[in-house]
Design an enzyme around this catalytic site. Structure first.
Site, PDB file in Angstrom:
ATOM      1  N   HIS A 152       0.703  -1.223   0.014  1.00 38.44           N
ATOM      2  CA  HIS A 152       0.131   0.009   0.034  1.00 38.44           C
ATOM      3  C   HIS A 152       0.907   1.356  -0.183  1.00 38.44           C
ATOM      4  O   HIS A 152       2.050   1.331   0.748  1.00 38.44           O
ATOM      5  CB  HIS A 152      -0.764   0.018   1.243  1.00 38.44           C
ATOM      6  CG  HIS A 152      -2.155   0.851   1.218  1.00 38.44           C
ATOM      7  ND1 HIS A 152      -2.102   2.257   1.253  1.00 38.44           N
ATOM      8  CD2 HIS A 152      -3.335   0.719   0.557  1.00 38.44           C
ATOM      9  CE1 HIS A 152      -3.110   2.681   1.135  1.00 38.44           C
ATOM     10  NE2 HIS A 152      -3.842   1.800   0.369  1.00 38.44           N
TER      11      HIS A 152
ATOM     12  N   ASP B 255      -7.974  -5.541  -0.268  1.00 39.51           N
ATOM     13  CA  ASP B 255      -8.510  -6.422  -1.471  1.00 39.51           C
ATOM     14  C   ASP B 255      -7.996  -7.931  -1.339  1.00 39.51           C
ATOM     15  O   ASP B 255      -8.590  -8.606  -2.084  1.00 39.51           O
ATOM     16  CB  ASP B 255      -7.586  -6.034  -2.975  1.00 39.51           C
ATOM     17  CG  ASP B 255      -8.302  -4.580  -3.267  1.00 39.51           C
ATOM     18  OD1 ASP B 255      -9.374  -4.434  -3.053  1.00 39.51           O
ATOM     19  OD2 ASP B 255      -7.311  -3.755  -3.573  1.00 39.51           O
TER      20      ASP B 255
HETATM   21  N1  COA Z   1       4.298  -7.489  -4.123  1.00 34.67           N
HETATM   22  C1  COA Z   1       5.426  -7.824  -4.185  1.00 34.67           C
HETATM   23  N2  COA Z   1       6.407  -6.728  -4.007  1.00 34.67           N
HETATM   24  C2  COA Z   1       5.662  -5.308  -3.516  1.00 34.67           C
HETATM   25  C3  COA Z   1       4.226  -5.268  -3.505  1.00 34.67           C
HETATM   26  C4  COA Z   1       3.618  -6.463  -3.922  1.00 34.67           C
HETATM   27  N3  COA Z   1       2.138  -6.354  -3.683  1.00 34.67           N
HETATM   28  N4  COA Z   1       3.975  -3.934  -3.574  1.00 34.67           N
HETATM   29  C5  COA Z   1       5.062  -3.583  -3.326  1.00 34.67           C
HETATM   30  N5  COA Z   1       6.169  -4.304  -3.400  1.00 34.67           N
HETATM   31  C6  COA Z   1       7.636  -3.792  -3.485  1.00 34.67           C
HETATM   32  C7  COA Z   1       8.143  -3.254  -4.806  1.00 34.67           C
HETATM   33  O1  COA Z   1       8.325  -4.120  -5.696  1.00 34.67           O
HETATM   34  C8  COA Z   1       9.093  -2.127  -4.305  1.00 34.67           C
HETATM   35  O2  COA Z   1      10.322  -3.093  -4.178  1.00 34.67           O
HETATM   36  P1  COA Z   1      11.682  -2.443  -4.681  1.00 34.67           P
HETATM   37  O3  COA Z   1      11.844  -1.066  -3.784  1.00 34.67           O
HETATM   38  O4  COA Z   1      12.893  -3.362  -4.419  1.00 34.67           O
HETATM   39  O5  COA Z   1      11.462  -1.949  -6.092  1.00 34.67           O
HETATM   40  C9  COA Z   1       8.697  -1.646  -3.015  1.00 34.67           C
HETATM   41  O6  COA Z   1       7.748  -2.842  -2.419  1.00 34.67           O
HETATM   42  C10 COA Z   1       7.874  -0.583  -2.735  1.00 34.67           C
HETATM   43  O7  COA Z   1       6.761  -0.787  -3.980  1.00 34.67           O
HETATM   44  P2  COA Z   1       6.165   0.227  -5.081  1.00 34.67           P
HETATM   45  O8  COA Z   1       5.505  -0.344  -5.948  1.00 34.67           O
HETATM   46  O9  COA Z   1       7.175   1.455  -5.282  1.00 34.67           O
HETATM   47  O10 COA Z   1       4.876   0.979  -4.084  1.00 34.67           O
HETATM   48  P3  COA Z   1       3.894   1.932  -4.511  1.00 34.67           P
HETATM   49  O11 COA Z   1       3.759   2.704  -3.106  1.00 34.67           O
HETATM   50  O12 COA Z   1       4.267   2.482  -5.706  1.00 34.67           O
HETATM   51  O13 COA Z   1       2.759   1.018  -4.900  1.00 34.67           O
HETATM   52  C11 COA Z   1       0.853  -0.512  -4.909  1.00 34.67           C
HETATM   53  C12 COA Z   1       1.671   0.663  -3.919  1.00 34.67           C
HETATM   54  C13 COA Z   1      -0.484  -0.649  -3.936  1.00 34.67           C
HETATM   55  C14 COA Z   1       0.354  -0.046  -6.160  1.00 34.67           C
HETATM   56  C15 COA Z   1       1.883  -1.653  -4.832  1.00 34.67           C
HETATM   57  O14 COA Z   1       2.129  -2.208  -3.562  1.00 34.67           O
HETATM   58  C16 COA Z   1       1.157  -2.882  -5.655  1.00 34.67           C
HETATM   59  O15 COA Z   1       1.117  -2.687  -6.744  1.00 34.67           O
HETATM   60  N6  COA Z   1       0.281  -3.798  -4.952  1.00 34.67           N
HETATM   61  C17 COA Z   1      -0.452  -4.881  -5.657  1.00 34.67           C
HETATM   62  C18 COA Z   1      -1.644  -4.397  -6.067  1.00 34.67           C
HETATM   63  C19 COA Z   1      -2.457  -4.131  -5.001  1.00 34.67           C
HETATM   64  O16 COA Z   1      -2.898  -4.851  -4.055  1.00 34.67           O
HETATM   65  N7  COA Z   1      -3.414  -2.874  -5.160  1.00 34.67           N
HETATM   66  C20 COA Z   1      -4.469  -2.625  -4.225  1.00 34.67           C
HETATM   67  C21 COA Z   1      -3.946  -1.466  -3.284  1.00 34.67           C
HETATM   68  S1  COA Z   1      -5.063  -1.203  -2.118  1.00 34.67           S
END
Ligand code: COA
Length: 376
Positions: A257, A313
């Site tokens: 998140h 979710d």
């Molecule tokens: N699974 C595996 N790794 C994850 C992850 C996940 N669901 N969510 C984040 N990470 C990791 C990223 O790969 C990143 O790693 P790095 O620093 O080695 O590159 C780190 O954690 C930070 O993630 P980032 O994508 O920069 O976070 P964000 O704040 O931009 O994105 C979300 C937040 C929610 C978009 C992201 O966690 C995600 O895509 N989750 C899956 C989709 C989801 O469940 N969305 C519903 C949200 S309520």
């Protein structure tokens, strides 16, 4: 310097909700989400979000009556649902149908507080009715009118199936709507506020929001979680599956998140409901597979020293699926709930508006000279 994804940027002041990412707290107008999930219905929460306070019985009865009226769909939006080609994603149909609601809404171009309040009620009820109509029409059935004896959450189930839901399913749906109703400056709410910030009307703002919610990194994640649970299929396969996904550099849906650095407070409430559902004769399997993935992710994230926990979710997927709701409707259910929050934010934006217009940090080429096309 640009901040990637606007992380940490405060985009607006709001008195609608507060997300405390370090503490894992979500607060609607001063009330913790756990408190609301236990003591208030979704309709009461709508009242709280729109008017600032929980209703007394008379105010709730009035609102319920207006929601039931709003849930009786008029023609152009239903025609959009009927004419959607087979196989169109329900969120794509909803986006177009909600936009079409503007054709017949008598308040559409009126951004006054009074007109916005009327539209917020109608749009929330109509989104429930449209989601149910999408499900019925694609199964060759006609939409049904709401049953005024049921709340809006129970009506969502009733209007999909044509049968009154049992008490447990009705309660679970209602709580799920409460949990998804509002969440600060999330991507779809921000989209709604950007659109409202141009003084465009509420229908335009929520149409932007629905398009934004559809993406798999936001509302679309719940459908992907269910596809993942089906792919993993057995709790014993979870660890290997999670390792494989992470090694391929994939995100595991339903985890992580932008704001929470601890467990999303909505996840344990849904986990509890999932367990209640399984305990009352529902299919245990999806809860068990979910637990397998949660444990495996916990271990992998600890090894990698990342603060990634289940989000809302993650458990909503197995709850909805066990209740017999088709997977591709999960994000529409999210939209039914979040319509209450989006419309509250449009009202707040219109009440004290300034155009939302950030800058970009230019990193492209400089000082080029254009030559006529024949010389390039
Ligand atoms: N699974 C595996 N790794 C994850 C992850 C996940 N669901 N969510 C984040 N990470 C990791 C990223 O790969 C990143 O790693 P790095 O620093 O080695 O590159 C780190 O954690 C930070 O993630 P980032 O994508 O920069 O976070 P964000 O704040 O931009 O994105 C979300 C937040 C929610 C978009 C992201 O966690 C995600 O895509 N989750 C899956 C989709 C989801 O469940 N969305 C519903 C949200 S309520």
């Amino acid at each position: 310097m640009a901040t990637r994804g606007l992380e940490g940027v405060v985009a607006a002041q709001t008195s609608i909700s507060r997300v405390l990412g370090q503490d894992g707290r979500l607060i609607y107008r001063g009330y913790d989400i756990e408190d609301l999930a236990e003591h208030a219905s979704f309709e009461e929460v709508c009242h709280l979000l729109w008017y600032g306070d929980l209703p007394d019985q008379a105010a709730l009865d009035r609102l319920h009556g207006r929601l039931m009226e709003g849930a009786q769909l008029g023609s152009p939006a239903v025609e959009v649902v009927r004419h959607a080609p087979a196989g169109t994603h329900p969120m794509a149909i909803l986006r177009s149908a909600v936009s079409a609601l503007a054709f017949t809404d008598s308040d559409v171009e009126d951004n006054s507080a009074e007109a916005n309040e009327r539209k917020a009620i109608r749009l929330t009820a109509e989104t429930v009715a449209l989601t149910a109509a999408i499900e019925r029409v694609r199964r060759g059935r006609d939409p049904v009118d709401p049953d005024p004896a049921l709340g809006l959450g129970a009506n969502l189930l009733y209007m999909m199936s044509g049968r009154a839901p049992d008490e447990l399913h009705a309660r679970i749906m209602d709580v799920a709507l409460t949990l998804h109703a509002e969440h600060g400056m999330n991507a779809s709410t921000f989209a709604a506020r950007v659109t409202a910030g141009t003084m465009a009307d509420m229908h335009s703002a929520v149409t932007s929001a629905i398009g934004t919610l559809k993406g798999p990194l936001h509302g679309g994640a719940n459908e992907r979680v269910m596809r993942m649970l089906q792919e993993v299929a057995e709790p014993g396969r979870a660890a290997e599956w999670v390792r494989g996904a992470l090694e391929r550099g994939e995100k595991v849906m339903g985890f992580g998140h932008r704001v929470y650095r601890t467990l999303d407070p909505r996840a344990p409430i849904l986990r509890e409901l999932a367990s209640e559902l399984a305990g009352r004769g529902g299919d245990q399997r999806w809860l068990e597979v979910s637990e397998g993935i949660r444990t495996a992710m916990g271990e992998e994230m600890e090894k990698r020293q990342k603060q990634i926990y289940p989000n809302v979710d993650f458990f909503s997927a197995s709850v909805y699926f066990t209740m017999g709701i088709p997977m591709d409707l999960f994000t529409n259910l999210f939209a039914c709930a979040r319509m209450a929050g989006w419309t509250a934010h449009v009202m707040e934006q219109h009440a004290d508006n300034r155009l939302i217009r950030p800058k970009g940090e230019y990193v492209g080429p400089e000082d080029r000279k254009a030559v006529p096309i024949g010389q390039r």
